[in-house]
Design a protein around this motif. Structure first.
Motif, PDB file in Angstrom:
ATOM      1  N   LEU A 194       0.874  -1.286   0.122  1.00  0.00           N
ATOM      2  CA  LEU A 194      -0.007   0.010  -0.031  1.00  0.00           C
ATOM      3  C   LEU A 194       0.916   1.378  -0.171  1.00  0.00           C
ATOM      4  CD1 LEU A 194      -2.761  -1.203   2.534  1.00  0.00           C
ATOM      5  CD2 LEU A 194      -3.066  -0.641   0.181  1.00  0.00           C
ATOM      6  N   GLY A 195       2.230   1.165  -0.021  1.00  0.00           N
ATOM      7  CA  GLY A 195       3.144   2.073  -0.010  1.00  0.00           C
ATOM      8  C   GLY A 195       3.291   2.951   1.325  1.00  0.00           C
ATOM      9  N   TYR A 196       2.851   2.361   2.408  1.00  0.00           N
ATOM     10  CA  TYR A 196       2.956   2.894   3.801  1.00  0.00           C
ATOM     11  C   TYR A 196       4.693   2.876   4.206  1.00  0.00           C
ATOM     12  CZ  TYR A 196      -2.042   2.426   3.677  1.00  0.00           C
ATOM     13  OH  TYR A 196      -3.580   2.472   3.426  1.00  0.00           O
ATOM     14  N   ALA A 197       5.013   1.566   3.998  1.00  0.00           N
ATOM     15  CA  ALA A 197       6.541   1.288   4.796  1.00  0.00           C
ATOM     16  C   ALA A 197       7.577   1.967   4.039  1.00  0.00           C
ATOM     17  CB  ALA A 197       6.558  -0.143   4.737  1.00  0.00           C
TER      18      ALA A 197
ATOM     19  N   ARG B 277      11.507   2.151   2.850  1.00  0.00           N
ATOM     20  CA  ARG B 277      12.197   1.212   2.032  1.00  0.00           C
ATOM     21  C   ARG B 277      12.774   0.151   2.589  1.00  0.00           C
ATOM     22  NH1 ARG B 277      15.172   2.722  -3.493  1.00  0.00           N
ATOM     23  NH2 ARG B 277      13.021   3.510  -3.881  1.00  0.00           N
ATOM     24  N   ASN B 278      13.254   0.461   3.804  1.00  0.00           N
ATOM     25  CA  ASN B 278      13.639  -0.784   4.835  1.00  0.00           C
ATOM     26  C   ASN B 278      12.910  -0.715   6.010  1.00  0.00           C
ATOM     27  OD1 ASN B 278      14.694  -2.216   6.560  1.00  0.00           O
ATOM     28  ND2 ASN B 278      16.698  -1.170   7.024  1.00  0.00           N
ATOM     29  N   PRO B 279      11.808  -1.563   5.854  1.00  0.00           N
ATOM     30  CA  PRO B 279      10.637  -1.481   6.706  1.00  0.00           C
ATOM     31  C   PRO B 279      11.155  -1.780   8.226  1.00  0.00           C
ATOM     32  CG  PRO B 279      10.547  -3.405   5.586  1.00  0.00           C
ATOM     33  CD  PRO B 279      11.775  -2.764   4.920  1.00  0.00           C
ATOM     34  N   ALA B 280      12.161  -2.151   8.492  1.00  0.00           N
ATOM     35  CA  ALA B 280      12.914  -2.220   9.764  1.00  0.00           C
ATOM     36  C   ALA B 280      12.592  -0.808  10.405  1.00  0.00           C
ATOM     37  CB  ALA B 280      14.320  -2.693   9.920  1.00  0.00           C
ATOM     38  N   ALA B 281      12.780   0.296   9.928  1.00  0.00           N
ATOM     39  CA  ALA B 281      12.654   1.500  10.258  1.00  0.00           C
ATOM     40  C   ALA B 281      11.295   1.663  10.929  1.00  0.00           C
ATOM     41  CB  ALA B 281      12.910   2.651   9.286  1.00  0.00           C
ATOM     42  N   ASP B 282      10.532   1.161  10.504  1.00  0.00           N
ATOM     43  CA  ASP B 282       8.831   1.108  11.031  1.00  0.00           C
ATOM     44  C   ASP B 282       8.657   0.175  12.047  1.00  0.00           C
ATOM     45  OD1 ASP B 282       7.582   2.845   8.723  1.00  0.00           O
ATOM     46  OD2 ASP B 282       8.120   1.095   7.570  1.00  0.00           O
ATOM     47  N   VAL B 283       8.938  -1.022  11.996  1.00  0.00           N
ATOM     48  CA  VAL B 283       8.775  -2.033  12.870  1.00  0.00           C
ATOM     49  C   VAL B 283       9.580  -1.799  13.934  1.00  0.00           C
ATOM     50  CG1 VAL B 283       7.410  -3.601  11.138  1.00  0.00           C
ATOM     51  CG2 VAL B 283       9.942  -3.996  11.610  1.00  0.00           C
ATOM     52  N   GLU B 284      10.864  -1.512  13.789  1.00  0.00           N
ATOM     53  CA  GLU B 284      11.647  -1.185  15.015  1.00  0.00           C
ATOM     54  C   GLU B 284      11.609  -0.081  16.010  1.00  0.00           C
ATOM     55  OE1 GLU B 284      13.498  -3.838  16.081  1.00  0.00           O
ATOM     56  OE2 GLU B 284      14.008  -4.978  14.406  1.00  0.00           O
TER      57      GLU B 284
ATOM     58  N   SER C 186      -4.611  10.240   8.224  1.00  0.00           N
ATOM     59  CA  SER C 186      -3.880   9.643   7.404  1.00  0.00           C
ATOM     60  C   SER C 186      -2.285   9.782   7.744  1.00  0.00           C
ATOM     61  CB  SER C 186      -4.003   9.501   5.903  1.00  0.00           C
ATOM     62  OG  SER C 186      -5.502   9.092   5.692  1.00  0.00           O
ATOM     63  N   GLY C 187      -1.786   8.778   8.387  1.00  0.00           N
ATOM     64  CA  GLY C 187      -0.410   8.848   8.660  1.00  0.00           C
ATOM     65  C   GLY C 187       0.712   8.482   7.833  1.00  0.00           C
ATOM     66  N   ALA C 188       0.172   7.876   6.869  1.00  0.00           N
ATOM     67  CA  ALA C 188       1.196   7.438   5.627  1.00  0.00           C
ATOM     68  C   ALA C 188       0.400   7.392   4.430  1.00  0.00           C
ATOM     69  CB  ALA C 188       1.730   6.198   5.804  1.00  0.00           C
ATOM     70  N   GLY C 189       0.928   7.110   3.387  1.00  0.00           N
ATOM     71  CA  GLY C 189       0.169   6.866   1.918  1.00  0.00           C
ATOM     72  C   GLY C 189       0.397   8.003   0.924  1.00  0.00           C
ATOM     73  N   LYS C 190       0.228   7.752  -0.240  1.00  0.00           N
ATOM     74  CA  LYS C 190       0.712   8.584  -1.398  1.00  0.00           C
ATOM     75  C   LYS C 190      -0.089   9.966  -1.141  1.00  0.00           C
ATOM     76  CE  LYS C 190       0.040   8.546  -6.514  1.00  0.00           C
ATOM     77  NZ  LYS C 190       0.261   7.966  -7.806  1.00  0.00           N
ATOM     78  N   LEU C 191      -1.299  10.112  -1.321  1.00  0.00           N
ATOM     79  CA  LEU C 191      -1.990  11.379  -1.665  1.00  0.00           C
ATOM     80  C   LEU C 191      -2.148  12.147  -0.219  1.00  0.00           C
ATOM     81  CD1 LEU C 191      -4.716  10.404  -4.501  1.00  0.00           C
ATOM     82  CD2 LEU C 191      -2.548  11.754  -4.601  1.00  0.00           C
ATOM     83  N   PRO C 192      -2.444  11.292   0.896  1.00  0.00           N
ATOM     84  CA  PRO C 192      -2.373  12.340   2.245  1.00  0.00           C
ATOM     85  C   PRO C 192      -0.956  12.874   2.269  1.00  0.00           C
ATOM     86  CG  PRO C 192      -3.488  10.160   2.312  1.00  0.00           C
ATOM     87  CD  PRO C 192      -2.999  10.134   1.072  1.00  0.00           C
ATOM     88  N   THR C 193       0.002  12.141   2.137  1.00  0.00           N
ATOM     89  CA  THR C 193       1.345  12.810   2.517  1.00  0.00           C
ATOM     90  C   THR C 193       1.753  13.827   1.137  1.00  0.00           C
ATOM     91  OG1 THR C 193       2.065  10.685   3.259  1.00  0.00           O
ATOM     92  CG2 THR C 193       3.811  12.138   2.846  1.00  0.00           C
TER      93      THR C 193
END
Ligand code: NDP
Ligand code: HSE
Length: 404
Positions: A181-184, A186-193, A294-301
Motif C-alpha cells: 500500500l506504499g506505507y512502509a 524502503r527498509n521496513p525495519a525503520a517502521d517495525v523497530e 492518515s499517517g502515511a500513503g501517497k495522496l495524504p502525504t
C-alpha cells in the motif's frame, strides 16, 4: 507563474505531482499565482507516464535553473537529500520535504540556513503524513508552553497492530500489505523497530522544547516482539496495543521514548486504527488537543507537501520563522521515568504469585481461557530502573508491555 521541481517520483513524489497538477485551479487561487511543475527528478524512466515530459536525471539542471523557486523532495534518506537541500537553499530556492530522516538529522541547520537566505525550509509531511501538526505547533500553539506530546506516529505499525488485533492476522502477512500500500519505509525495519516513530517524536520534541533532540538518545522499542497472545490478554483487559512516541516535560526534566503501550478504551488514542495516526498535544494553557488523520500513503502525504509548496510560493522571499535551536536538548534518564507494566509469566498463578509479589509488590493478575500454562500481571506504578531490577527475580518472564 511559480516553477517547482519535485525530487523523487516514488509513492510520495508521484502524489505531489498528482496534487499540484489535478488541483492546479484552486492552488493558483490560494498561492496567488499558477504553480507549475517544471521538473521531476528520478533515477528511473517512467514509460507511458506524462511525467516523462518533465523528467530529468541530473539535479544540476534544477539547481542551475533560476526559474525554479521551490524544490519539493520525496527521495528519502540522507544522501543525496542533505546536499540537495543545502544546495537548493544556498541557491535561493525554497525547500519542502517529507523526509523525516533529513529533518531529524539536519532540521536545525537547514532551518537556520533558510533564515540566513530569507527562504523557507518546510517539512509538514515529515510527521504524521497528511496530518497538519508542524504548522499548528509553530503557529497556533506558539503562545503555549507544550508539556507533552503523545502520538501514534507510524502508519505501518498501527496498520499491523490493528490487523493483528482485529483479524488475528500474522505479523509478516500484514507487513507485506502495508508495503504494497506504499506505507512502509524502503527498509521496513525503520517502521517495525520504532526508528521512524522515534525520528518523528524527536522532530516534535525539538519544536516543542525549542532545542535539538537527537533520536539516538531516545529509548526505542518497536513492535516485533508483540504477538497474537499479547492481544488475547489486551482483549481480556479491554485494552489495545499501540506504538506510542512520547515526549514530556516534568518539573523541568524532558523525557522521551518510543514503545508499544497497552491503551485502555478511555484513552483518546485507543480508537486510532489502521494507517491513521493520532497525536495528542498538551499545552499549559490550551490543555489537550488531538490531531488525527492518515499517517502515511501517497495522496495524504503529498497533500501535506503540496501545502508546503503553496506556502513557499506565497512567502517565496520571506522567511517564516521556525524556533528550532541547534543547541542540544539533554533528555532526562529514561530509567527514572515511571509507569505500570504488564508482564506475562510462564507457569501457573498459584505456584508463582508469591514470587511475583516478592519482586513487584502488590499486582493485578490476568488469566485467559485456553492459556493454561501462563498468566499475566500488572504492576503498580514503578520506575523503569526498579522494574528492570525486579524483573530479574521473576523466573519464566515471557514479555513485558508498558501501560499508557
Ligand atoms: P519511494 O521509495 O516510493 O520513492 C523515492 C523515489 O525517489 C524513488 O522513485 C527513487 O528512485 C527516487 N530516488 C531515490 N534516490 C534518488 C536520487 N538520488 N535521485 C533521484 N531520485 C531518487 O519512497 P516514498 O515516496 O515512500 O518516500 C519518500 C520520502 O517520504 C521518504 O523520506 C519517506 O520516509 C517519506 N514519507 C513517506 C510516506 C509514505 O507514506 N510513503 C509518508 C510520509 C513521509 P528508485 O526507486 O529508482 O530508487
Ligand atoms: N513509513 C511511514 C509510516 C511513512 O508508516 O508511518 C509515513 O511517515
Amino acid at each position: 507563474m511559480a516553477k517547482v521541481a519535485i525530487l523523487g517520483y516514488g509513492t510520495v513524489g508521484s502524489g505531489i505531482y498528482d496534487v499540484l497538477t489535478t488541483n492546479s485551479d484552486t492552488i493558483t487561487v490560494k498561492a496567488g499565482e499558477p504553480v507549475e511543475v517544471k521538473y521531476v527528478l528520478d533515477l528511473r524512466e517512467f514509460p507511458g507516464d506524462p511525467v516523462g515530459e518533465v523528467l530529468v536525471h541530473d539535479f544540476q539542471i534544477i539547481l542551475n535553473d533560476p526559474e525554479v523557486e521551490v524544490v519539493a523532495e520525496a527521495m528519502g534518506g540522507l544522501k543525496p537529500a542533505y546536499s540537495f537541500a543545502k544546495a537548493s537553499l544556498e541557491a535561493g530556492k525554497n525547500y519542502c520535504t517529507s523526509n523525516k530522516e533529513l529533518v531529524e538529522k539536519h532540521g536545525a541547520e537547514l532551518v537556520a540556513l533558510a533564515k540566513e537566505k530569507g527562504k523557507n525550509f518546510l517539512f509538514e509531511a515529515s510527521v504524521g503524513g497528511g496530518i497538519p501538526i508542524i504548522r499548528p505547533m509553530l503557529q497556533s500553539l506558539t503562545a503555549d508552553r507544550i508539556t507533552s506530546i503523545t502520538g501514534i506516529l507510524n502508519g505501518t505499525t498501527n496498520y499491523i497492530l490493528s490487523k493483528m488485533s482485529r483479524q488475528g492476522l500474522a505479523f509478516d502477512t500484514v507487513l507485506k500489505e502495508a508495503q504494497d500500500l506504499g506505507y512502509a519505509e524502503r527498509n521496513p525495519a525503520a517502521d517495525v523497530e520504532g526508528f521512524d516513530a522515534c525520528r518523528k517524536i524527536a522532530i516534535l520534541a525539538s519544536l516543542a522544547f525549542g532545542k535539538d533532540v537527537d533520536y539516538e538518545n531516545i529509548y526505542t522499542e518497536g513492535i516485533t516482539q508483540i504477538t497474537d497472545t499479547d492481544f488475547k490478554y489486551a482483549n481480556k483487559m479491554g485494552m489495545s496495543v499501540k506504538l506510542f512516541g512520547d515526549a514530556r516535560e516534568e518539573r523541568g526534566d524532558v523525557y522521551a521514548c518510543v514503545a508499544p503501550m497497552l491503551v485502555d478504551m478511555e484513552h483518546p488514542l485507543y480508537a486510532v486504527n489502521g494507517v491513521y495516526n493520532g497525536i495528542l498535544v498538551e499545552g499549559n494553557k490550551v490543555e489537550k488537543l488531538m490531531f488525527f488523520g492518515s499517517g502515511a500513503g501517497k495522496l495524504p502525504t503529498a497533500s501535506a507537501v503540496a501545502a508546503d509548496v503553496v506556502e513557499a510560493v506565497k512567502f517565496k522571499n520571506t522567511n517564516l520563522p521556525i524556533y528550532w535551536s541547534a543547541e542540544k536538548l539533554e533528555l532526562s534518564d529514561f530509567g527514572t521515568s515511571t509507569k505500570r507494566f504488564f508482564v506475562r509469566v510462564a507457569g501457573t498463578l498459584a505456584e508463582k504469585k508469591a514470587m511475583c509479589e516478592a519482586a513487584f509488590g502488590p499486582c493485578e493478575y490476568v488469566t485467559v481461557d485456553g492459556l493454561e500454562d501462563e498468566f499475566a500481571l500488572v504492576t503498580q506504578t514503578i520506575s523503569e530502573n526498579k522494574f528492570a531490577q525486579a524483573a530479574k527475580k521473576v523466573e519464566g518472564m515471557i514479555t513485558k508491555i508498558r501501560l499508557a
